[in-house]
Scaffold this active site. Sequence first.
Site, PDB file in Angstrom:
ATOM      1  CB  CYS A   1      27.499  -7.395  29.643  1.00  0.00           C
ATOM      2  SG  CYS A   1      28.917  -6.510  30.278  1.00  0.00           S
TER       3      CYS A   1
ATOM      4  CE  LYS B   1      27.708 -10.351  21.167  1.00  0.00           C
ATOM      5  NZ  LYS B   1      28.304 -10.219  22.495  1.00  0.00           N
TER       6      LYS B   1
ATOM      7  CD  GLU C   1      38.212 -18.841  21.748  1.00  0.00           C
ATOM      8  OE1 GLU C   1      39.437 -18.785  21.813  1.00  0.00           O
ATOM      9  OE2 GLU C   1      37.465 -18.152  22.489  1.00  0.00           O
TER      10      GLU C   1
HETATM   11  C1  LIG Z   1      36.725  -6.087  25.987  1.00  0.00           C
HETATM   12  C2  LIG Z   1      35.393  -6.671  25.574  1.00  0.00           C
HETATM   13  C3  LIG Z   1      34.260  -5.866  25.584  1.00  0.00           C
HETATM   14  C4  LIG Z   1      33.010  -6.397  25.214  1.00  0.00           C
HETATM   15  N1  LIG Z   1      31.907  -5.571  25.205  1.00  0.00           N
HETATM   16  C5  LIG Z   1      30.705  -6.082  24.808  1.00  0.00           C
HETATM   17  C6  LIG Z   1      29.552  -5.234  24.701  1.00  0.00           C
HETATM   18  O1  LIG Z   1      29.586  -4.016  24.944  1.00  0.00           O
HETATM   19  N2  LIG Z   1      28.373  -5.814  24.317  1.00  0.00           N
HETATM   20  C7  LIG Z   1      28.277  -7.156  24.029  1.00  0.00           C
HETATM   21  O2  LIG Z   1      27.190  -7.642  23.685  1.00  0.00           O
HETATM   22  N3  LIG Z   1      29.363  -7.959  24.089  1.00  0.00           N
HETATM   23  C8  LIG Z   1      30.552  -7.456  24.449  1.00  0.00           C
HETATM   24  N4  LIG Z   1      31.653  -8.270  24.460  1.00  0.00           N
HETATM   25  C9  LIG Z   1      31.542  -9.659  23.977  1.00  0.00           C
HETATM   26  C10 LIG Z   1      31.879  -9.730  22.467  1.00  0.00           C
HETATM   27  O3  LIG Z   1      30.924  -9.025  21.706  1.00  0.00           O
HETATM   28  C11 LIG Z   1      31.911 -11.195  21.975  1.00  0.00           C
HETATM   29  O4  LIG Z   1      30.645 -11.771  22.221  1.00  0.00           O
HETATM   30  C12 LIG Z   1      32.980 -12.022  22.689  1.00  0.00           C
HETATM   31  O5  LIG Z   1      34.214 -11.336  22.707  1.00  0.00           O
HETATM   32  C13 LIG Z   1      33.162 -13.378  22.013  1.00  0.00           C
HETATM   33  O6  LIG Z   1      33.584 -13.239  20.680  1.00  0.00           O
HETATM   34  P1  LIG Z   1      35.126 -13.467  20.274  1.00  0.00           P
HETATM   35  O7  LIG Z   1      35.544 -14.789  20.853  1.00  0.00           O
HETATM   36  O8  LIG Z   1      35.087 -13.417  18.771  1.00  0.00           O
HETATM   37  O9  LIG Z   1      35.897 -12.330  20.883  1.00  0.00           O
HETATM   38  C14 LIG Z   1      32.907  -7.763  24.829  1.00  0.00           C
HETATM   39  C15 LIG Z   1      34.060  -8.561  24.829  1.00  0.00           C
HETATM   40  C16 LIG Z   1      35.284  -8.048  25.183  1.00  0.00           C
HETATM   41  C17 LIG Z   1      36.507  -8.945  25.146  1.00  0.00           C
END
Ligand SMILES: Cc1cc2nc3c(=O)[nH]c(=O)nc-3n(C[C@H](O)[C@H](O)[C@H](O)COP(=O)(O)O)c2cc1C
EC number: 1.3.1.-
Length: 313
Positions: free
Chosen positions: A102, A143, A205
């Site tokens: 995070c 993670k 992504e």
């Molecule tokens: C609005 C938002 C909130 C997120 N909250 C968390 C979270 O609570 N815990 C976590 O491990 N990752 C969190 N992430 C990261 C996502 O789980 C993910 O790793 C990240 O968006 C990359 O994946 P993507 O490109 O498919 O979106 C968050 C991402 C976004 C955009």
Amino acid sequence: MTKETHIALAPMEGVVDHLMRDMLTRLGGFDLCVTEFVRVVDQLLPARVFHRLCPELLDGGKTPAGVPVRVQLLGQDPTCLADNAARAVELGSPGIDLNFGCPAKTVNKSKGGAVLLKETQSLYEIVHAVRQAVPSAFPVTAKMRLGFEDKSLAIDNALALEAAGASLITIHARTKVEGYNPPAYWDWIARIKQQVKVPLVANGEIWSAADAALCQAQSDCHAIMLGRGALSLPNLAAVIKQHQAPMSWDEVRKLLTRYSGYEIYGDKGKYYPNRIKQWLGYLKRQYVEADALFARIRAMQSSEQIVEALQQP
Ligand SMILES: Cc1cc2nc3c(=O)[nH]c(=O)nc-3n(C[C@H](O)[C@H](O)[C@H](O)COP(=O)(O)O)c2cc1C
């Protein structure tokens, strides 16, 4: 893409709550969900905190479609995280995920999330304590991002998580500084995989079936996690796994209408109007129509008005 591709729905604080998990897992293709993070500071949290972020605990730890939901914890204190992990499992979580990714400033000030990626030993101590506290039948997973400012500790951090007992590591293939900007460095996951034996899940992504295939090839990793891509194309998991056609805009409109039936009571009626505007922000990447709909409903405050607008093609 083979049938057995394991697909997890990413935790997204303030976005992927239990209602969104319900909507998306009903569309098929997902094998696992992870909750928004539960922030652990210095005390054992009451059951109601876990139930608020993960109402599925009251329903066997699964979404109504039967997909398991793992509670995610975020914090820095190994003992306190361990106590809360044990409680989450007692309450019915089918395992624990630990957040080391995070980027939020407030989170990093109190030393949770991505800032811990600068401290390999802290990662080890946290996972070790949590692993000791959680019965061995329940997975403890982590993670991580590739690093904070740079990727120099990526492999050491993954090795530390493994040595401490993490049974699986999801890797969001960017550093904290890289935020959410493309690209995701999937090839770094393959580098980590050369050193680490526990299963890895590739994240970052993936917006289409083609991205998923490329990510799998570059990361040498079969399992994937979908975040924003699954909000932008709601049946993305089924498109990837079951070769479904991407949902049409008409189907998405029906889905958004169904979402109105999920209104949370006692929220002064703001839940649906706010959340649907937020969701349209993600949908507009895939559907040009989402932009026009957003413009139409932007000023609307009531669910009824919005549902009416949704009926007009
Ligand atoms: C609005 C938002 C909130 C997120 N909250 C968390 C979270 O609570 N815990 C976590 O491990 N990752 C969190 N992430 C990261 C996502 O789980 C993910 O790793 C990240 O968006 C990359 O994946 P993507 O490109 O498919 O979106 C968050 C991402 C976004 C955009």
